[in-house]
Design an enzyme around this catalytic site. Structure first.
Site, PDB file in Angstrom:
ATOM      1  N   SER A   1     106.983  73.530  12.932  1.00  0.00           N
ATOM      2  CA  SER A   1     108.330  72.969  13.052  1.00  0.00           C
ATOM      3  C   SER A   1     108.634  72.062  11.874  1.00  0.00           C
ATOM      4  O   SER A   1     107.786  71.842  11.011  1.00  0.00           O
ATOM      5  CB  SER A   1     108.441  72.177  14.350  1.00  0.00           C
ATOM      6  OG  SER A   1     107.700  70.979  14.241  1.00  0.00           O
ATOM      7  N   LYS A   2     109.846  71.556  11.864  1.00  0.00           N
ATOM      8  CA  LYS A   2     110.299  70.718  10.748  1.00  0.00           C
ATOM      9  C   LYS A   2     109.340  69.556  10.459  1.00  0.00           C
ATOM     10  O   LYS A   2     109.241  69.104   9.332  1.00  0.00           O
ATOM     11  CB  LYS A   2     111.692  70.155  11.071  1.00  0.00           C
ATOM     12  CG  LYS A   2     112.812  71.101  10.776  1.00  0.00           C
ATOM     13  CD  LYS A   2     114.022  70.808  11.651  1.00  0.00           C
ATOM     14  CE  LYS A   2     113.744  71.184  13.086  1.00  0.00           C
ATOM     15  NZ  LYS A   2     114.922  71.132  13.960  1.00  0.00           N
ATOM     16  N   ARG A   3     108.668  69.112  11.507  1.00  0.00           N
ATOM     17  CA  ARG A   3     107.754  67.992  11.331  1.00  0.00           C
ATOM     18  C   ARG A   3     106.654  68.297  10.310  1.00  0.00           C
ATOM     19  O   ARG A   3     106.078  67.410   9.718  1.00  0.00           O
ATOM     20  CB  ARG A   3     107.092  67.628  12.659  1.00  0.00           C
ATOM     21  CG  ARG A   3     108.016  67.012  13.671  1.00  0.00           C
ATOM     22  CD  ARG A   3     107.257  66.603  14.920  1.00  0.00           C
ATOM     23  NE  ARG A   3     106.034  65.892  14.603  1.00  0.00           N
ATOM     24  CZ  ARG A   3     104.824  66.253  15.012  1.00  0.00           C
ATOM     25  NH1 ARG A   3     104.677  67.318  15.752  1.00  0.00           N
ATOM     26  NH2 ARG A   3     103.774  65.547  14.680  1.00  0.00           N
TER      27      ARG A   3
END
Length: 510
Positions: free
Chosen positions: A256-258
RNA sequence: GGCCCCAUCGUCUAGCGGUUAGGACACCAGCCUCUCACGUUGGGAACACGGGUUCAAUUCCCGUUGGGGUCACCA
């Protein structure tokens, strides 16, 4: 036998993203594998937009999908903006089809209208969970056996799942997979607003569009048994199925973006090459002996489902960058012409309006040392910026009075060189150094800073050749002017490490 | 928890009964060198565990453990 034949003939495959945000790097891999199969079998790559989630779908996302696929050069043969004989290719434009097909199933007793409200079912689910947290709630079948009639309240259409038996299919990468029907519930086909749910929409469209193989992420594997049930209810053979192992974040979590960039457009903006992105993605979950670097054409040639792995993997940005670097280095992977064309916008971003044909002459100086187009643009900057920018630290360290004589000597030697070419200049400078009893390293850094404004650059003589005589001499002259009036900093104190090492070595003496 | 899937260096992977378990990325050391890179040489680093099957298991089967996916009127 029949299966082998089916696999090698022209396939009709599809990529069916939802327009709910950026195009995820995992989605790109799904698109790529489908695309590769279409190209390898000289088949058809269909793009279908699954926008039935009205909450999350946006026209912007739809556009991002098109832009991303076009940037990657994964062209679709049928789909939005290109048309085809099986359209429309956007699900919200196919609502009447789903309605009609669902009525067919109801008529044949394979599906039924259900008036149980979502609120009611949510409540039942909550009650069960309260009683037994481990319990598995399934639709109780309240409306399953009612005689069919159009209710005067909103209703959904549910599939009548067989109460026994199993679904078995042979996955192209995972092999045989068997799921008991009793593990499934009477799932919803059509919502009360007439919009289909994923499983129904996908099956109806895949059937109507003549899809012969469905390849998607492993997170969809659980959808395959119910979908096969639907195919059978329509009296159809399901297409071949292929699931791809998941791409996980380095931590093992869902990507994910994390965990850094997951959107293709970010890689595009970071100066990655589409072929490199595709190369890395292809090698993720698929292999071809020891080969790591592939052109797109080689991928098409070598690809097969049999060579796909089954284990999930973790995304490795370092390896991704390394593959990208290979594509930046190799002329046969990225021609100078292509390199230059892709570099133009990155130069523009730095405020430098340089034409591709101009860049074609200088790219050779940065090919091996630039991993991305951004780095290449940085590396080429001083050739095109006038006046060029000099790094403060570099200036303070090298453009100082103690270096002025060497710079002057260097300047006068190249000024008098018989010809302004790399080879001639290099020879002239070396002859001079020999005569002076000096080494190239005595003058190189100061000259480099004078010419490029920085301590790291392409080879000194490459720089001179590219810069040309007039600009080289001018830059050296102004650097000398600065150096002459700048006192050298005091010599650095002896290094602790070096001292210690010496002490150790000489310890026996003491 | 139910159902499904997976398991070789830190990471991506090769291997499809007999190998000194190979490659790539990353890491470490050396060489090359006008800087940064590139290149190059070498090094450390893996078959999750337990049972079978077999003359022989990393490889085939079963179990354990571990990890993942999914359980919606999302896709």
């Amino acid at each position: 036998m029949a299966n082998g034949l089916k696999s090698s003939t022209a396939a009709r495959v599809r990529f069916a993203p939802s327009p709910t945000g950026y195009l995820h790097i995992g989605g790109v891999r799904t698109a790529l594998f489908n695309w590769l199969w279409a190209r390898k079998t000289k088949g058809t790559f269909v793009l279908r937009i699954e926008d039935t989630d009205q909450e999350r779908s946006t026209p912007e996302s739809r556009q991002i999908i098109f832009d991303s696929l076009r940037w990657l050069e994964l062209s679709w043969d049928e789909g939005p903006e290109v048309g085809g004989d099986h359209g429309p290719y956007t699900q919200m434009e196919r609502l009447s089809i789903y309605k009609e097909w669902s009525e067919r199933l109801i008529k044949e007793g394979k599906a039924y209208r259900c008036t149980c409200t979502k609120e009611l079912l949510d409540q039942q689910r909550a009650e069960l969970k309260a009683k037994d947290p481990k319990a598995n709630f399934r639709y109780p079948g309240t409306c399953r056996n009612k005689p069919d009639a159009i209710p005067d309240v909103p209703y959904v259409v549910r599939f009548k799942v067989p109460t026994d038996g199993v679904v078995t299919y042979v996955d192209k990468v995972f092999g045989e997979v068997t799921t008991p029907n009793k593990a499934q519930q009477d799932f919803v086909l059509l919502r009360s607003d007439g919009i289909p749910l994923y499983n129904f929409g996908a099956v109806v469209d895949d059937l109507a569009m003549g899809i012969t193989l469905v390849a998607r992420g492993r997170d969809h594997m659980v959808n395959t048994p119910p979908q096969i049930l639907i195919y059978r209810a329509f009296g159809a053979e399901p297409p071949d199925m292929a699931h791809l192992p998941m791409m996980l974040a380095p931590s093992g979590e869902k990507l994910s973006k994390r965990h850094g960039a997951v959107s293709v457009t970010e890689y595009r903006d970071q100066g990655y090459l589409p072929a490199a992105v595709l190369n890395y993605l292809a090698r993720f979950g698929w292999s071809h002996g020891d080969q790591e670097v592939f052109s797109l054409a080689e991928l098409v040639e070598a690809f097969s489902w049999e060579a796909c792995g089954r284990g999930d993997g973790k995304f490795d940005t370092k390896k991704f960058l390394a593959i990208q670097h290979e594509h930046m280095k190799r002329e046969n992977l990225t021609s100078t012409k292509e390199y230059a064309a892709r570099l133009v916008p990155f130069m523009k971003l730095r405020g430098l309006d340089v034409s591709a044909s101009e860049l074609e002459k200088t790219i050779y100086t940065v090919r091996e040392r630039s991993r991305t187009l951004i780095e290449a643009a940085e590396g080429l900057d001083f050739f095109y910026r006038e006046p060029h920018v000099t790094d403060d630290a570099a200036k303070a360290k090298f453009l100082v009075d103690t270096n002025a004589p060497n710079l002057k000597g260097f300047l006068s030697v190249i000024k008098d060189a018989s010809e302004w070419t790399e080879a001639v200049l290099e020879k002239a400078v070396h002859d001079w150094l020999e005569k002076e009893g000096k080494q190239i390293k005595d003058v190189a850094q100061a000259a480099r800073v004078a010419l490029t404004g920085r301590t790291a650059s392409p080879g000194l003589f490459q720089v001179l050749a590219v810069l040309g005589k007039d600009r080289s001499l001018a830059r050296l002259e102004s650097a000398i002017a600065i150096a002459e009036v700048t006192p050298a900093p005091p010599p650095p104190p002896p290094k602790e490490g070096a001292g210690k090492e010496g002490a150790t070595k000489e310890a026996p003496k003491g």
